[in-house]
Design an enzyme around this catalytic site. Structure first.
Site, short mmCIF file in Angstrom:
data_model
loop_
_atom_site.label_atom_id
_atom_site.label_comp_id
_atom_site.label_asym_id
_atom_site.label_seq_id
_atom_site.Cartn_x
_atom_site.Cartn_y
_atom_site.Cartn_z
N ASP A 45 0.84 -1.21 0.00
CA ASP A 45 0.00 0.00 0.00
C ASP A 45 0.88 1.25 0.00
O ASP A 45 0.36 2.38 -0.07
CB ASP A 45 -1.02 -0.01 1.13
CG ASP A 45 -0.40 -0.06 2.51
OD1 ASP A 45 0.84 -0.21 2.61
OD2 ASP A 45 -1.15 0.03 3.51
N SER A 46 2.21 1.06 0.02
CA SER A 46 3.14 2.18 -0.23
C SER A 46 2.88 2.78 -1.61
O SER A 46 3.37 3.87 -1.90
CB SER A 46 4.59 1.70 -0.13
OG SER A 46 4.79 0.56 -0.95
N ASP A 84 -0.94 -6.08 -0.12
CA ASP A 84 -1.33 -5.49 1.16
C ASP A 84 -2.83 -5.34 1.29
O ASP A 84 -3.50 -4.94 0.34
CB ASP A 84 -0.73 -4.08 1.27
CG ASP A 84 0.53 -4.04 2.11
OD1 ASP A 84 0.67 -4.91 3.00
OD2 ASP A 84 1.37 -3.17 1.87
N LYS A 114 -0.98 -9.36 2.85
CA LYS A 114 -0.19 -8.90 4.01
C LYS A 114 -1.07 -7.98 4.83
O LYS A 114 -1.85 -7.20 4.27
CB LYS A 114 1.08 -8.18 3.56
CG LYS A 114 1.91 -7.66 4.75
CD LYS A 114 3.31 -7.27 4.35
CE LYS A 114 3.43 -5.91 3.71
NZ LYS A 114 2.92 -4.78 4.54
N GLU A 116 -1.24 -5.60 8.59
CA GLU A 116 -0.45 -4.95 9.64
C GLU A 116 -1.07 -5.16 11.01
O GLU A 116 -2.28 -4.97 11.18
CB GLU A 116 -0.34 -3.43 9.37
CG GLU A 116 0.44 -3.11 8.11
CD GLU A 116 0.64 -1.61 7.89
OE1 GLU A 116 0.33 -0.80 8.79
OE2 GLU A 116 1.11 -1.25 6.80
N GLU A 183 9.47 -4.10 10.29
CA GLU A 183 9.88 -2.81 9.72
C GLU A 183 10.42 -1.89 10.81
O GLU A 183 9.76 -1.68 11.85
CB GLU A 183 8.68 -2.15 9.02
CG GLU A 183 9.04 -0.79 8.44
CD GLU A 183 8.03 -0.27 7.42
OE1 GLU A 183 7.07 -0.98 7.07
OE2 GLU A 183 8.23 0.88 6.97
O1 KIV Z 1 3.56 -1.11 1.62
C1 KIV Z 1 4.72 -1.52 1.57
O2 KIV Z 1 5.47 -1.25 0.63
C2 KIV Z 1 5.22 -2.32 2.68
C3 KIV Z 1 6.69 -2.55 2.73
C4 KIV Z 1 7.34 -1.35 3.30
C5 KIV Z 1 7.03 -3.78 3.48
O3 KIV Z 1 4.48 -2.72 3.50
#
Ligand code: KIV
Length: 266
Positions: A45-46, A84, A114, A116, A183
Site C-alpha cells: 500500500d506504499s 497489502d 499482508k 499490519e 519494519e
Molecule cells: O507497503 C509496503 O510497501 C510495505 C513494505 C514497506 C514492506 O508494506
C-alpha cells in the site's frame, strides 16, 4: 522460470537461504523484477505514496490494491505475489477481513495478503487463513498506524515494546501467518524474533539477521526521492536518468532534431 510458492518460502527458512522481496505496482516493473529470480513481489500500500502521491498510506482502497495487483499479476514470471490489505479493510470485523482478502485474491490474482498488526488482529489472520488465503504479518513500524506513532519512528526500543513485539510475532505465527515483515526495529530485536519463529522474517530496516529482505522498489531505484529512510540502499539513480532523457527529448523536439527521417513513414 519455476513458479515459487508459499512452500518455497518456508523451505528457504529451513535451508537458511535468504528470501528476496521487492514491492511492485505495475506490469512493466513486474516483468523486469520477476525476471531476476526474486522470491516475492509485494503490491504494497506504499503505492499510496510512490504512485498516487498521497502523504501516507491511509487513503489507499481495496479497489486501488486490486487494480495494481492485476497489472503485476500479468507481468509476474514466477514470484509469490503478495498484496497489502489497506487501512480499514480488515480492522472492523473478521467478516470484513475475509471479504476483502477474498477480493484481493479473486479479482486481483494475488496469492497471499499482508496485514499490519499483532495480537489485536489475531482473529482476522486466523479467519483469512481458514478461508484458504495465505497471510504475511507486518510488525514494528506499521505505516497504517502513523497517527498512533506520531511519525516514522523506529519501534521496539523500550523493554515493554520489545516484549510486545515478540508476543505479537508469536501470535501471528500461531494464527497461521506464513511469514512476518519486520519494519524499522533494532537489529537485536529482529534477530531474536527470527530465532524464535519457525516462519520466516522479512526485514525492512530490521538489520542483517532476518530470513529475508524487502525494499520499496522506487526507493532502491532512486525513483522516489521525497524522503529516503536510513535503511534504504540506492542501487540506481533513475530520477537523474529519466530527467536527462526527458530534457533531451524536449530540447530535440524544440530544435527540430526529433523526429528524424528514420522515425517517419513514407
Ligand atoms: O507497503 C509496503 O510497501 C510495505 C513494505 C514497506 C514492506 O508494506
Amino acid at each position: 522460470m519455476n513458479k515459487k510458492t508459499v512452500a518455497t518460502i518456508l523451505d528457504k527458512k529451513r535451508k537458511s537461504e535468504k528470501i528476496t522481496m521487492l514491492t511492485c505496482y505495475d506490469y512493466v516493473a513486474a516483468r523486469l523484477i520477476s525476471s531476476q529470480d526474486i522470491d516475492m513481489l509485494l503490491v504494497g500500500d506504499s503505492l499510496g505514496n510512490v504512485k498516487l502521491g498521497y502523504e501516507n498510506t491511509l487513503p489507499v482502497t481495496v479497489d486501488d490494491m486490486v487494480y495494481h495487483t492485476k497489472a503485476v499479476k500479468r507481468g509476474n514470471a514466477g514470484a509469490v505475489l503478495v498484496t497489502d490489505m489497506p487501512f480499514m479493510s480488515y480492522e472492523s470485523s473478521v467478516e470484513e477481513a475475509i471479504k476483502n482478502a477474498g477480493r484481493i485474491i479473486k479479482e486481483g490474482g494475488a496469492e497471499a495478503v499482508k496485514i499490519e498488526g499483532g495480537i489485536e488482529i489475531e482473529g482476522q489472520v486466523k479467519a483469512i487463513v481458514n478461508a484458504k488465503v495465505p497471510v504475511v504479518g507486518h510488525l514494528g513500524l506499521t505505516p497504517q498506524a502513523i497517527n498512533i506513532f506520531g511519525g516514522f519512528k523506529v519501534q521496539g526500543r523500550t523493554q515493554e515494546a520489545h516484549d510486545r513485539l515478540i508476543s505479537d510475532a508469536k501470535a501471528l505465527e500461531k494464527a497461521g501467518a506464513f511469514a512476518v515483515v519486520l519494519e524499522a526495529v533494532p537489529e537485536r530485536l529482529a534477530k531474536e524474533v527470527t530465532e524464535t519463529l519457525n516462519i520466516p522474517t522479512i526485514g525492512i530496516g530490521a538489520g542483517r539477521y532476518c530470513d529475508g529482505q524487502v525494499l520499496v522498489v522506487d526507493d532502491m531505484l532512486g525513483m522516489f526521492t521525497d524522503f529516503t529512510p536510513k535503511f534504504v540502499k540506492r542501487y540506481a539513480n533513475l530520477d537523474e536518468i529519466i530527467a536527462a532523457a526527458v530534457k533531451s527529448y524536449v530540447d530535440e523536439v524544440k530544435e527540430g532534431k526529433f523526429p528524424k527521417e528514420e522515425n517517419t513513414y513514407e
